[in-house]
Design a protein around this motif. Structure first.
Motif, PDB file in Angstrom:
ATOM      1  N   UNK A 132       8.960  79.077   1.860  1.00  0.00           N
ATOM      2  CA  UNK A 132       7.672  78.789   2.040  1.00  0.00           C
ATOM      3  C   UNK A 132       6.840  79.716   3.127  1.00  0.00           C
ATOM      4  N   UNK A 133       7.356  80.644   3.454  1.00  0.00           N
ATOM      5  CA  UNK A 133       6.717  80.979   4.662  1.00  0.00           C
ATOM      6  C   UNK A 133       5.263  81.818   4.596  1.00  0.00           C
ATOM      7  N   UNK A 134       3.994  81.549   5.961  1.00  0.00           N
ATOM      8  CA  UNK A 134       2.801  81.499   5.680  1.00  0.00           C
ATOM      9  C   UNK A 134       2.236  82.909   5.974  1.00  0.00           C
ATOM     10  N   UNK A 135       2.090  83.987   4.316  1.00  0.00           N
ATOM     11  CA  UNK A 135       1.496  85.116   4.474  1.00  0.00           C
ATOM     12  C   UNK A 135      -0.160  84.782   4.184  1.00  0.00           C
ATOM     13  N   UNK A 145       7.613  81.346 -10.608  1.00  0.00           N
ATOM     14  CA  UNK A 145       6.678  81.647 -11.222  1.00  0.00           C
ATOM     15  C   UNK A 145       5.399  81.008 -11.159  1.00  0.00           C
ATOM     16  N   UNK A 146       4.991  81.767  -9.751  1.00  0.00           N
ATOM     17  CA  UNK A 146       4.131  81.390  -9.118  1.00  0.00           C
ATOM     18  C   UNK A 146       3.479  83.079  -7.976  1.00  0.00           C
ATOM     19  N   UNK A 147       1.659  83.101  -7.585  1.00  0.00           N
ATOM     20  CA  UNK A 147       1.765  84.265  -7.184  1.00  0.00           C
ATOM     21  C   UNK A 147       2.334  84.378  -5.465  1.00  0.00           C
ATOM     22  N   UNK A 148       2.038  82.849  -5.138  1.00  0.00           N
ATOM     23  CA  UNK A 148       2.412  82.515  -3.528  1.00  0.00           C
ATOM     24  C   UNK A 148       3.627  81.301  -3.361  1.00  0.00           C
ATOM     25  N   UNK A 149       3.906  81.469  -2.156  1.00  0.00           N
ATOM     26  CA  UNK A 149       4.242  80.027  -1.839  1.00  0.00           C
ATOM     27  C   UNK A 149       3.610  78.778  -1.599  1.00  0.00           C
ATOM     28  N   UNK A 205       6.269  72.683   3.695  1.00  0.00           N
ATOM     29  CA  UNK A 205       7.151  72.483   2.799  1.00  0.00           C
ATOM     30  C   UNK A 205       7.356  74.415   4.363  1.00  0.00           C
ATOM     31  N   UNK A 206       8.157  74.894   5.238  1.00  0.00           N
ATOM     32  CA  UNK A 206       7.584  76.288   5.332  1.00  0.00           C
ATOM     33  C   UNK A 206       8.967  76.845   6.844  1.00  0.00           C
ATOM     34  N   UNK A 207       9.456  77.947   6.445  1.00  0.00           N
ATOM     35  CA  UNK A 207       9.893  78.407   7.790  1.00  0.00           C
ATOM     36  C   UNK A 207       8.981  78.554   8.499  1.00  0.00           C
ATOM     37  N   UNK A 208       7.934  78.203   8.707  1.00  0.00           N
ATOM     38  CA  UNK A 208       7.125  79.535   9.904  1.00  0.00           C
ATOM     39  C   UNK A 208       6.293  80.884   9.199  1.00  0.00           C
TER      40      UNK A 208
END
Length: 313
Positions: free
Chosen positions: A134-137, A105-109, A163-166
């Motif tokens: 939670x990946x960073x794009x 329910x949100x556009x990105x992480x 909170x991210x895998x990278x």
């Protein structure tokens, strides 16, 4: 109207134990101690196990609700290109993105909001790990740059819950470009004389750890959080040595000086408010007085103030 089938029969079935629909999410099992926890007790405890104090993962919306005072406002973030490389593995990237957006329910992480923490003004950005780990794009990079600009505009500290895998592999080099962009964003906040506080939660790894997540003026983590760059198995295979037990956990990093403090989730909000008050009051004290004030020289230096906050928590 048939009163026997419409009224009498349901009453009889209820009295004699007819099958009832019971929700299957009333109880949760702790991943650490495997004790069963009633869902309302879990919510009241901010998803911390009451038996073993294990900190379960939490979403971005929950982070904002737990951290900011009532009345905070989420901001609309710039739209990033949906599929800049037209990437496809077993599925098209654009399909994965749409599925995550519909599910979460949100556009990105990342979500960004502004408000106050126990009366102290703040801008907060929170990662959602369930959104493609939670990946960073490019969308996450835009969100963090926007959060930094908002913090400078509002003269407020920036707090980021990671909170991210990278980096997001589906965006290739574009995702790697977000590492220097987020570093620049953190620099914008610092050059404006505003506190930049990072709260590392489970897990924080890869390109997020290698960029802005380790540049906070104050580094905080939740108990037991996994924090690192590469995985333990990859590191062991590379250095050909057995790694210490728990070397990528928050407590080990605190022991070795990488973190400033490890704060349990129920105490996080009060700790952040205290730190903001300490840092902001210290910055403004010299400006508020035109003449020297007795005792002003006794105020602790910034490093000493940070150590004092660490010990008090």
């Amino acid at each position: 109207m048939n009163w026997i089938s419409d009224w009498a029969l349901p009453k009889i079935q209820t009295l004699f134990g007819a099958k009832r629909d019971v929700p299957d999410n009333l109880w949760h099992k702790c991943p650490a101690c495997e004790q069963m926890i009633f869902h309302r007790d879990l919510e009241r405890g901010l998803y911390v196990c009451p038996h073993c104090a294990y900190h379960m993962r939490a979403g971005a919306t929950q982070r904002l609700q737990w951290t900011l005072d009532e009345g905070f406002q989420r901001i609309e973030l710039p739209k990033a290109p949906a599929d800049p490389l037209r990437f496809r593995d077993s599925r098209r990237y654009v399909d994965r993105l749409r599925e995550a957006q519909a599910k979460i329910g949100q556009d990105d992480a990342v979500l960004v909001a502004h408000g106050a923490i126990e009366g102290e003004r703040a801008v907060v950005a929170a990662f959602e790990f369930n959104f493609m780990a939670g990946s960073m794009g490019s969308g996450v990079g835009e969100a963090l740059v926007t959060a930094a600009k908002l913090a400078v505009l509002q003269d407020a500290p920036l707090i980021v819950f990671t909170a991210s895998g990278g980096a997001r592999m589906q965006e290739g080099a574009i995702s790697l470009m977000q590492m220097p962009r987020t570093v620049i964003a953190s620099r914008m906040v610092k050059e404006a004389g505003l506190p930049f506080i990072v709260v590392l939660t489970d897990p924080t790894t890869g390109g997020v750890t290698a960029s802005f997540a380790m540049l906070g003026d104050i580094q905080i983590a939740e108990p037991g959080a996994l924090i690192g760059f590469a995985g333990a198995r990859v590191i062991e295979q590379t250095v050909r040595e057995k790694l210490p037990e728990g070397f990528q956990r928050a407590e080990y990093l605190l022991e070795h000086g990488i973190l400033d403090m490890v704060v349990p989730r129920p105490e996080m909000r009060a700790t952040l408010a205290r730190l903001i008050g300490l840092l902001r009051n210290h910055e403004r004290a010299p400006l508020a007085e035109a003449e020297p004030v007795p005792g002003l020289a006794a105020l602790p230096a910034p490093d000493a103030a940070r150590d004092e906050a660490t010990q008090s928590s």
